[in-house]
Design an enzyme around this catalytic site. Structure first.
Site, PDB file in Angstrom:
ATOM      1  N   ASN A 255      10.306  -0.291 -40.034  1.00 34.93           N
ATOM      2  CA  ASN A 255      10.344   0.141 -41.425  1.00 34.93           C
ATOM      3  C   ASN A 255      11.383   1.221 -41.706  1.00 34.93           C
ATOM      4  O   ASN A 255      11.364   1.831 -42.764  1.00 34.93           O
ATOM      5  CB  ASN A 255       8.958   0.654 -41.841  1.00 34.93           C
ATOM      6  CG  ASN A 255       7.883  -0.375 -41.613  1.00 34.93           C
ATOM      7  OD1 ASN A 255       7.104  -0.267 -40.661  1.00 34.93           O
ATOM      8  ND2 ASN A 255       7.872  -1.407 -42.440  1.00 34.93           N
TER       9      ASN A 255
ATOM     10  N   MET B  92      13.597   4.902 -45.050  1.00 32.85           N
ATOM     11  CA  MET B  92      12.273   4.475 -44.625  1.00 32.85           C
ATOM     12  C   MET B  92      11.589   3.724 -45.755  1.00 32.85           C
ATOM     13  O   MET B  92      11.696   4.099 -46.921  1.00 32.85           O
ATOM     14  CB  MET B  92      11.448   5.690 -44.236  1.00 32.85           C
ATOM     15  CG  MET B  92      10.065   5.342 -43.759  1.00 32.85           C
ATOM     16  SD  MET B  92       9.175   6.783 -43.198  1.00 32.85           S
ATOM     17  CE  MET B  92       9.218   7.800 -44.627  1.00 32.85           C
ATOM     18  N   CYS B  93      10.900   2.676 -45.393  1.00 29.47           N
ATOM     19  CA  CYS B  93      10.141   1.908 -46.365  1.00 29.47           C
ATOM     20  C   CYS B  93       8.677   2.202 -46.142  1.00 29.47           C
ATOM     21  O   CYS B  93       8.109   1.773 -45.142  1.00 29.47           O
ATOM     22  CB  CYS B  93      10.428   0.417 -46.192  1.00 29.47           C
ATOM     23  SG  CYS B  93       9.585  -0.587 -47.397  1.00 29.47           S
ATOM     24  N   ILE B  94       8.095   2.952 -47.033  1.00 30.11           N
ATOM     25  CA  ILE B  94       6.695   3.332 -46.850  1.00 30.11           C
ATOM     26  C   ILE B  94       5.975   3.200 -48.183  1.00 30.11           C
ATOM     27  O   ILE B  94       6.495   3.583 -49.236  1.00 30.11           O
ATOM     28  CB  ILE B  94       6.591   4.761 -46.267  1.00 30.11           C
ATOM     29  CG1 ILE B  94       5.159   5.112 -45.945  1.00 30.11           C
ATOM     30  CG2 ILE B  94       7.234   5.782 -47.177  1.00 30.11           C
ATOM     31  CD1 ILE B  94       5.044   6.349 -45.075  1.00 30.11           C
TER      32      ILE B  94
ATOM     33  N   ASP C 281       6.651  -5.501 -43.986  1.00 31.95           N
ATOM     34  CA  ASP C 281       7.373  -4.760 -45.016  1.00 31.95           C
ATOM     35  C   ASP C 281       8.643  -4.174 -44.412  1.00 31.95           C
ATOM     36  O   ASP C 281       9.065  -3.082 -44.743  1.00 31.95           O
ATOM     37  CB  ASP C 281       6.462  -3.633 -45.527  1.00 31.95           C
ATOM     38  CG  ASP C 281       6.763  -3.274 -46.951  1.00 31.95           C
ATOM     39  OD1 ASP C 281       7.617  -3.946 -47.540  1.00 31.95           O
ATOM     40  OD2 ASP C 281       6.158  -2.311 -47.452  1.00 31.95           O
TER      41      ASP C 281
END
Lengths: 153, 552
Positions: free
Chosen positions: A80, A89-91, A123
């Site tokens: 991620n 960052m993909c959060i 994701d």
């Protein structure tokens, strides 16, 4: 704006007086509460254990109405997080459709820590890492450890 | 010398419309305003715009733009099928370079393995004067693709029904381009390369690399960056390698999506605009599932990644929309009491994190979460969600539409005694109606409400909406009462208002947000149901029939 600074200062005091385990917070520039340096220990039980990861947390002027931006400054191989100089960052908590003003920076930081323990491969932004995480966990752990040793010492 | 008209005649405007710089008189060119003039010993300041960004023009160094015809297109005289094939057994290799707008270069390489079927001689010829026209660049591009595709290619394969000729005859000076006719060779392998930057494409006529290998595969271009480019910049190379039918399919669908280029279409309204379809073409090129992986080549996956990154960079793109100002203004204000703050009597506004005390007046959301009025308003004006539980303040019990649809959409509400009817048969309560109303409907409603009679009336109506909304929150606990409230409110005489308000006040504080949360998510999954269906009808009836809301 003023209210955002007040809230940020309050959150900063909270995080610095009672820091969560493995997270160290400081201001990039003491006169500006909007930019935070974060040093995050790689959580035990994850392939990032032993590494120290620097992150930059930027709070927008209209925080808390807009989510903070957080980027890994230390390279990290994680499904991620982009494996590049941006370290984006993909959060979930920071996604615009999921952000809510009552979310605190502290919860963002602990969520980031948790993301290191439990990547969300569905994701993913770093697809190669995600695929290995899903299909070959041993290999994923091995490579993530190697990158941790290489970059996060 | 300016007074010598004969010199002016001798060294006057040349063929290209510029002053002749090769004569004895110095020609000065102004970069600011494109003016040019004989210097004749004067200063270098432009007489027209007074700028000093000027330059003396010499035949070797002429900064002036070319005014007249641009140099002929590289394919100007190109006629791939005019001559006979020198060696039928050997594949013919063709490479075309086209300079597109913005300094980009299109480069195609075509390999033919069979002879042409016989063609007319002038195919592919174009009017050089039309080269500057973006539409014609696009047309030339299509032409290239057409010859690349051969007879298998038919424009508009994606279902467009229209003339086979993409560009009518008069688009080009000579000879229309017929893509996909019977003429032209069949092509067994096609490639298309799009390059930018100072890439100097290999030319088949130039000496080949040292190994002497025949250039029959663009894989050689994969090593292009190692070739020294004149400006030392790495070229961007995107390579598609597809079987021809696949290329035809891709390109066919691209052009199929283009507006038909017929005489009804106003041409060149904006010459700076990208030629139609070019954008889509590039998108499709990058999109191709079979694209090569490599430094600059994107697979579908990589494209998805880029798109999601882009989406993330547009923060509000998929976040919930704003609540209407009326709904925000109509939020009830409430002084904090012990129940709201808990036993310690302390709390903070979750938005600004300032401490609050008993007696502070807060804005109360339908989900029973409270905030400073300014804090709630600042967030709600961007997103119609509770800052804590993300439940909307309208689009459910607070939506004017719901009230209308519950009023007119269900037979139960035509009952002259709605309250008693609902109480005796709770299932007829408009629970479904209220739950099914989506956010969009609420926003539509906000728009519809613009221009309603008077703001005061609207405000009054909204206030009553909240009155309706409140009891509905705990309908799980008290369904029959809820039903009664929500239906009776509309026929309720005005003098009951006060009593009703006080009822709400005593009830408001006891709501728990936890149960609301789960209901909120349930509601969102039901959005677009019944409420949407009855919405427009209800609205029409409301507008053109009697409006009971005005019986204040």
């Amino acid at each position: 704006m003023a209210s955002s600074q007040k809230r940020i200062s309050k959150e900063l005091a909270e995080v610095t007086t009672n820091p969560p385990e493995g997270i160290h917070v400081s201001l990039v520039d003491e006169s500006n509460v909007h930019n935070w340096n974060i040093v995050m220990d790689g959580p035990e039980g994850s392939p990032y254990a032993g590494g120290k990861f620097k992150l930059l947390l930027v709070l927008p002027n209209d925080y808390p109405f807009k989510p903070p931006k957080i980027n890994f400054k230390t390279r990290i191989w994680h499904p991620n997080v982009t494996f590049d100089e941006h370290g984006s960052m993909c959060i979930g908590i920071l996604k615009p459709e999921a952000w809510k003003p009552s979310s605190k920076i502290l919860s963002v930081l602990t969520a980031t820590q948790q993301l290191l323990v439990e990547p969300v491969p569905d994701d993913a932004v770093e697809t190669s890492a995600a695929e290995k995480f899903k299909n070959n966990r041993a290999q994923f752990n091995k490579e993530a450890q190697e990158y941790t040793k290489k970059y996060a010492k | 010398m300016a007074d010598n008209p004969t010199l002016e005649g001798t060294y006057g405007r040349g063929d290209n419309g510029h002053l002749d710089a090769s004569g004895p008189r110095e020609v000065v060119y102004c970069h600011q305003c494109d003016n040019e003039w004989w210097r004749d010993g004067e200063s270098l300041t432009c007489p027209r715009c007074q700028h000093e960004f000027t330059e003396i023009v010499t035949p070797d160094n002429d900064p002036r733009p070319i005014r007249e015809e641009p140099p002929p297109h590289p394919l100007h005289n190109h006629n791939p099928w005019a001559g006979s094939d020198s060696d039928p057994e050997d594949a013919d290799i063709e490479e075309h370079v086209t300079h597109g707008p913005g300094g980009s270069i299109f480069f195609t390489q075509t390999i033919r393995t069979s002879r042409p079927h016989g063609t007319s001689g002038n195919q592919g010829r174009r009017d050089a004067a039309s080269q500057g026209d973006p539409d014609n660049v696009m047309a030339g591009f299509q032409n290239m693709l057409g010859s690349l595709m051969g007879p298998d290619f038919r424009a508009g394969q994606a279902g467009r029904s229209g003339p086979e000729t993409l560009y009518p005859q008069n688009t080009f000076g000579g000879g229309g381009i017929r893509i996909g006719g019977d003429s032209g060779p069949r092509i067994t392998g096609g490639r298309f390369t799009f390059t930018t930057g100072p890439l100097r494409p290999r030319n088949a006529d130039e000496p080949q690399p040292a190994d002497g290998a025949r250039v029959d595969d663009l894989a050689t271009y994969d090593s292009l960056p190692s070739r020294t480019s004149p400006m030392g910049l790495p070229p961007l190379v995107i390579i598609l390698r597809n079987p021809p039918d696949q290329v035809a399919r891709i390109v066919g669908s691209i052009f199929g999506a283009m507006a038909p280029s017929d005489e009804h279409r106003p041409r060149n309204n904006n010459p700076n605009r990208m030629p139609p379809g070019l954008e889509a073409l590039f998108a499709s090129i990058l999109n191709a599932g079979s694209a090569h992986s490599g430094d600059a080549v994107y697979s579908q996956e990589a494209l998805d990644q880029i798109i999601s990154t882009l989406m993330e960079q547009h923060p509000t793109s998929n976040a919930p929309g704003p609540a209407s100002p009326a709904a925000i203004a109509a939020l009830p204000k409430k002084k904090l009491d012990e129940k709201m703050l808990g036993p310690e009597g302390k709390g903070e506004c979750s938005v600004c994190m300032d401490d609050v005390e008993i007696g502070d007046e807060m804005a109360l959301l339908p989900c029973s979460h409270w905030f400073h009025e300014a804090c709630a308003g600042a967030w709600l004006s961007e997103h119609n969600t509770c800052p804590i539980c993300r439940k909307g303040i309208e689009g459910d019990s607070t939506s004017p539409n719901v009230r209308r649809s519950s009023q007119t959409g269900s037979p139960a509400h035509s009952d002259p005694q709605p309250r008693s009817a609902s109480v005796s048969s709770p299932r007829l309560s408009p629970t479904n109606t209220s739950n099914s109303s989506g956010r969009n409907e609420a926003r539509l409603d906000a728009i519809r409400n613009i221009g309603r009679p008077t703001p005061a009336e609207e405000y009054q109506a909204n206030r009553r909406l909240h009155v309706v909304g409140q009891p509905r929150q705990d309908q799980t606990a008290d369904e029959s009462r809820t039903g009664g409230y929500s239906t009776s409110i509309f026929s309720r005489p005005r003098d009951r208002d006060d009593r009703y308000e006080s009822q709400r006040d005593t009830r408001g504080a006891s709501h728990t947000s936890s149960s609301d949360d789960s209901r909120g998510s349930r509601r969102s999954s039901q959005s677009g149901g019944q409420g949407t269906g009855t919405g427009p009808l209800a609205w029409l009836r409301d507008r053109f029939g009697g409006n009971p809301r005005r019986h204040d």
